[in-house]
Enzyme design. Structure first.
Site, PDB file in Angstrom:
ATOM      1  N   THR A  55       0.812  -1.214   0.000  1.00 13.64           N
ATOM      2  CA  THR A  55       0.000   0.000   0.000  1.00 13.64           C
ATOM      3  C   THR A  55       0.849   1.269   0.000  1.00 13.64           C
ATOM      4  O   THR A  55       0.315   2.372  -0.005  1.00 13.64           O
ATOM      5  CB  THR A  55      -0.929   0.024   1.220  1.00 13.64           C
ATOM      6  OG1 THR A  55      -0.156  -0.087   2.421  1.00 13.64           O
ATOM      7  CG2 THR A  55      -1.905  -1.151   1.160  1.00 13.64           C
ATOM      8  N   HIS A  68       6.446   0.191   7.481  1.00 13.23           N
ATOM      9  CA  HIS A  68       6.584   1.081   8.632  1.00 13.23           C
ATOM     10  C   HIS A  68       6.775   0.248   9.894  1.00 13.23           C
ATOM     11  O   HIS A  68       6.821  -0.988   9.837  1.00 13.23           O
ATOM     12  CB  HIS A  68       5.386   2.038   8.744  1.00 13.23           C
ATOM     13  CG  HIS A  68       4.059   1.362   8.860  1.00 13.23           C
ATOM     14  ND1 HIS A  68       3.685   0.597   9.950  1.00 13.23           N
ATOM     15  CD2 HIS A  68       2.984   1.342   8.020  1.00 13.23           C
ATOM     16  CE1 HIS A  68       2.460   0.144   9.782  1.00 13.23           C
ATOM     17  NE2 HIS A  68       2.005   0.574   8.618  1.00 13.23           N
ATOM     18  N   HIS A  75       5.040  -3.016  10.920  1.00  9.35           N
ATOM     19  CA  HIS A  75       5.332  -4.280  10.247  1.00  9.35           C
ATOM     20  C   HIS A  75       6.475  -5.044  10.910  1.00  9.35           C
ATOM     21  O   HIS A  75       6.741  -6.200  10.543  1.00  9.35           O
ATOM     22  CB  HIS A  75       5.707  -4.025   8.773  1.00  9.35           C
ATOM     23  CG  HIS A  75       4.599  -3.468   7.950  1.00  9.35           C
ATOM     24  ND1 HIS A  75       4.669  -2.222   7.349  1.00  9.35           N
ATOM     25  CD2 HIS A  75       3.376  -3.962   7.632  1.00  9.35           C
ATOM     26  CE1 HIS A  75       3.550  -1.992   6.683  1.00  9.35           C
ATOM     27  NE2 HIS A  75       2.746  -3.022   6.841  1.00  9.35           N
ATOM     28  N   LYS A 107     -10.752  -0.289   9.162  1.00  5.24           N
ATOM     29  CA  LYS A 107     -10.529   1.003   8.521  1.00  5.24           C
ATOM     30  C   LYS A 107     -11.844   1.778   8.531  1.00  5.24           C
ATOM     31  O   LYS A 107     -12.910   1.214   8.285  1.00  5.24           O
ATOM     32  CB  LYS A 107     -10.043   0.817   7.076  1.00  5.24           C
ATOM     33  CG  LYS A 107      -8.736   0.053   6.954  1.00  5.24           C
ATOM     34  CD  LYS A 107      -7.596   0.844   7.547  1.00  5.24           C
ATOM     35  CE  LYS A 107      -6.249   0.167   7.312  1.00  5.24           C
ATOM     36  NZ  LYS A 107      -6.120  -1.130   7.971  1.00  5.24           N
ATOM     37  N   ARG A 144     -10.406   2.367   1.210  1.00  6.44           N
ATOM     38  CA  ARG A 144      -9.037   2.651   0.785  1.00  6.44           C
ATOM     39  C   ARG A 144      -9.015   3.247  -0.621  1.00  6.44           C
ATOM     40  O   ARG A 144      -9.876   2.949  -1.457  1.00  6.44           O
ATOM     41  CB  ARG A 144      -8.195   1.366   0.767  1.00  6.44           C
ATOM     42  CG  ARG A 144      -7.779   0.851   2.136  1.00  6.44           C
ATOM     43  CD  ARG A 144      -6.912  -0.378   1.957  1.00  6.44           C
ATOM     44  NE  ARG A 144      -6.498  -0.961   3.215  1.00  6.44           N
ATOM     45  CZ  ARG A 144      -5.400  -0.616   3.871  1.00  6.44           C
ATOM     46  NH1 ARG A 144      -4.620   0.341   3.403  1.00  6.44           N
ATOM     47  NH2 ARG A 144      -5.074  -1.224   5.003  1.00  6.44           N
ATOM     48  N   GLN A 192      -7.993 -13.305   0.904  1.00  6.29           N
ATOM     49  CA  GLN A 192      -6.937 -13.688   1.836  1.00  6.29           C
ATOM     50  C   GLN A 192      -7.098 -15.146   2.266  1.00  6.29           C
ATOM     51  O   GLN A 192      -6.103 -15.853   2.463  1.00  6.29           O
ATOM     52  CB  GLN A 192      -6.936 -12.774   3.059  1.00  6.29           C
ATOM     53  CG  GLN A 192      -5.772 -13.068   4.011  1.00  6.29           C
ATOM     54  CD  GLN A 192      -5.627 -12.042   5.118  1.00  6.29           C
ATOM     55  OE1 GLN A 192      -5.936 -10.872   4.929  1.00  6.29           O
ATOM     56  NE2 GLN A 192      -5.172 -12.483   6.277  1.00  6.29           N
ATOM     57  N   ASP A 248      -5.809  -7.641  14.191  1.00  4.99           N
ATOM     58  CA  ASP A 248      -6.906  -7.173  13.348  1.00  4.99           C
ATOM     59  C   ASP A 248      -7.147  -8.095  12.150  1.00  4.99           C
ATOM     60  O   ASP A 248      -8.116  -7.927  11.416  1.00  4.99           O
ATOM     61  CB  ASP A 248      -6.652  -5.735  12.873  1.00  4.99           C
ATOM     62  CG  ASP A 248      -5.367  -5.592  12.075  1.00  4.99           C
ATOM     63  OD1 ASP A 248      -4.530  -6.518  12.089  1.00  4.99           O
ATOM     64  OD2 ASP A 248      -5.188  -4.536  11.436  1.00  4.99           O
ATOM     65  N   LYS A 260      -2.684   3.043  16.073  1.00  6.32           N
ATOM     66  CA  LYS A 260      -1.810   1.918  15.785  1.00  6.32           C
ATOM     67  C   LYS A 260      -0.357   2.361  15.730  1.00  6.32           C
ATOM     68  O   LYS A 260      -0.029   3.464  15.312  1.00  6.32           O
ATOM     69  CB  LYS A 260      -2.209   1.255  14.468  1.00  6.32           C
ATOM     70  CG  LYS A 260      -3.458   0.400  14.564  1.00  6.32           C
ATOM     71  CD  LYS A 260      -3.888  -0.121  13.217  1.00  6.32           C
ATOM     72  CE  LYS A 260      -2.864  -1.033  12.586  1.00  6.32           C
ATOM     73  NZ  LYS A 260      -3.364  -1.658  11.350  1.00  6.32           N
ATOM     74  N   LYS A 262       1.678   4.446  13.200  1.00  7.18           N
ATOM     75  CA  LYS A 262       1.471   5.878  13.049  1.00  7.18           C
ATOM     76  C   LYS A 262       2.024   6.628  14.258  1.00  7.18           C
ATOM     77  O   LYS A 262       2.116   6.095  15.349  1.00  7.18           O
ATOM     78  CB  LYS A 262      -0.030   6.181  12.928  1.00  7.18           C
ATOM     79  CG  LYS A 262      -0.746   5.354  11.880  1.00  7.18           C
ATOM     80  CD  LYS A 262      -0.338   5.726  10.480  1.00  7.18           C
ATOM     81  CE  LYS A 262      -1.118   4.908   9.453  1.00  7.18           C
ATOM     82  NZ  LYS A 262      -0.750   5.231   8.079  1.00  7.18           N
ATOM     83  N   THR A 263       2.393   7.881  14.048  1.00  7.73           N
ATOM     84  CA  THR A 263       2.794   8.740  15.151  1.00  7.73           C
ATOM     85  C   THR A 263       1.988  10.019  15.060  1.00  7.73           C
ATOM     86  O   THR A 263       1.229  10.233  14.125  1.00  7.73           O
ATOM     87  CB  THR A 263       4.304   9.080  15.079  1.00  7.73           C
ATOM     88  OG1 THR A 263       4.530   9.937  13.956  1.00  7.73           O
ATOM     89  CG2 THR A 263       5.151   7.834  14.941  1.00  7.73           C
TER      90      THR A 263
END
Length: 424
Positions: A43, A48, A51, A85, A89, A179, A200, A235, A238-239
């Site tokens: 994506t 990041h 992962h 989400k 997306r 999946q 998740d 999550k 992210k920051t």
């Protein structure tokens, strides 16, 4: 054949959120050599920090003899996982995904061994089996095994359905089936029996376990890892200022290092269990000695920051991050390199572009360290302003060429910690 009980260690480290048939999975991992996979959709052009845990987990399996397989979902990346989400997306182009796939493959090599004798890591692509499958085949082969009622009862789907502003498209609704088929196909082609993923992904993973049993009458297992979240519930990928990427062109080694060094002591202990290969007993015993002696020699956050930065950016990246940190917080910048200033400009501290013959008062305003000339005068007169860590108490001060490090950078500081980079 592996005898070490890795599942027990993962549980001790707090790395397991849920798993299917824990007892049988524990025995299988302990007594057999297994193929284990984790999937990553493409994506963005970089992984990041969210992962890292599944990749470290795959590494733990590889070390004790199991075979790790990474699925890069070139096909599923065209759809997008709706799991938890809030909005649909954005659909990326095939051209972008293909370019990003090559970059991410290189990052994965930081974690896994692709050149060992018996259990080389392997990267596979789900486009290999979806590319030639038409919609009728998919519906007959996969769709008939799933109840729409059950799919709608998944928490991640229910949240979107009840949302007043954003529902869920059929495209994203079908993602779980894609999946699930990945798992069954990996079982068929590579004898994969375990899938790992973030918590998740539990619903998607269970769907794959069930589909594999229905298609091939084979038992496979799912294992989820805890999602790493911050105190605000966001999550871990992210920051407050955006995603913390593994690509140094997107997140510098300095910012990466500072993120870890600023974790709380308790979080640092937990992250040492997640991300390092120090034993749990060693982590607790060394931390206890550190607390008793009030000694920062073995600070959990320092060990964590050094380990994580070295893992992603190597020794040179770690040295640069530590050098910048030391120079900024010690007040001595003589040892900083041109590349260090470039890191600061990229994402280390705020910066402003200046041109011409600037005076100190105006630079304080341009940098937002002062809101007015009056406030800037007061700061300077109270000895609170520094240029390149040298105090300046002259309200009529103009920058000289000597103030421009490498001919292009000056460090402007208000008080002890408020830095701004002036770029000439």
């Amino acid at each position: 054949m592996p005898k070490f009980c890795l599942i027990s260690e993962l549980m001790e480290r707090g790395c397991i959120s849920q798993c299917t048939d824990k007892i049988e999975l524990l025995n299988s991992v302990k007594n057999k050599t297994l193929s284990i996979y984790c999937g990553f959709d493409i994506t963005a052009d970089s992984l990041h920090i969210g992962h890292i845990l599944p990749l470290i987990c795959l590494k733990r399996f590889q070390i004790v003899g199991h075979k790790p397989i990474v699925l890069l979902g070139q096909a599923t990346s065209l759809i997008g996982d709706p799991s938890f989400k809030l909005e649909e997306r954005i659909l990326n182009t095939e051209e972008s995904i293909l370019i990003w796939k090559e970059k991410i493959s290189k990052q994965i090599s930081l974690f896994l061994d692709f050149n060992c004798d018996k259990n080389n890591a392997k990267i596979v692509n789900n486009k290999d089996w979806f590319n030639n499958m038409n919609i009728l085949t998919f519906l007959r082969k996969v769709g008939k095994h799933f109840s729409v009622n059950q799919m709608m009862n998944k928490e991640s789907v229910k949240r979107r359905i009840v949302s007043e502003n954003q529902g869920i498209s059929f495209t994203e609704f079908s993602y779980s089936l894609l999946q699930a088929y990945d798992f069954s196909e990996l079982n068929r082609k590579y004898s994969v029996t375990v899938q790992i993923g973030g918590s998740d992904q539990w619903g998607n993973i269970v769907s794959g376990v069930l589909l594999t049993r229905k298609l091939f009458n084979r038992k496979v297992f799912g294992l989820t890892l805890p999602l790493l979240t911050q105190s605000n519930g966001i999550k871990f990928g992210k920051t407050e200022t955006g995603t913390l990427w593994l690509d140094p062109e997107k997140t510098t080694p300095y910012k990466f290092y500072q993120f870890w060094i600023n974790r709380s002591d308790i979080d640092s202990i937990n992250f040492l269990k997640y991300f390092t290969f120090l034993s749990v007993n060693e982590i607790h015993s060394r931390w206890k000695v550190n607390m008793e002696n009030n000694d920062d020699y073995w600070s959990a956050k320092v060990i964590l920051a050094e380990h994580m930065t070295r893992l992603i950016h190597g020794n040179q990246g770690l040295l640069a991050a530590k050098r910048i940190s030391s120079c900024l917080f010690s007040g001595s910048i003589e040892n900083m390199l041109l590349t260090d200033f470039e890191q600061l400009k990229q994402d280390g501290i705020p910066y402003v572009e200046l041109s011409g013959h600037e005076d100190l008062v105006q630079s304080l305003i341009n940098s937002t360290l002062a809101t007015s000339r009056t406030q800037a005068y007061n700061m300077i007169n109270s000895n609170a302003v520094y240029v390149n860590n040298k105090m300046i108490n002259n309200t009529k001060y103009y920058f000289k060429n000597d103030d421009k490090i490498f001919g292009k950078y000056s460090l402007l500081r208000r008080g002890k910690k408020n830095y701004y980079l002036l770029c000439w």
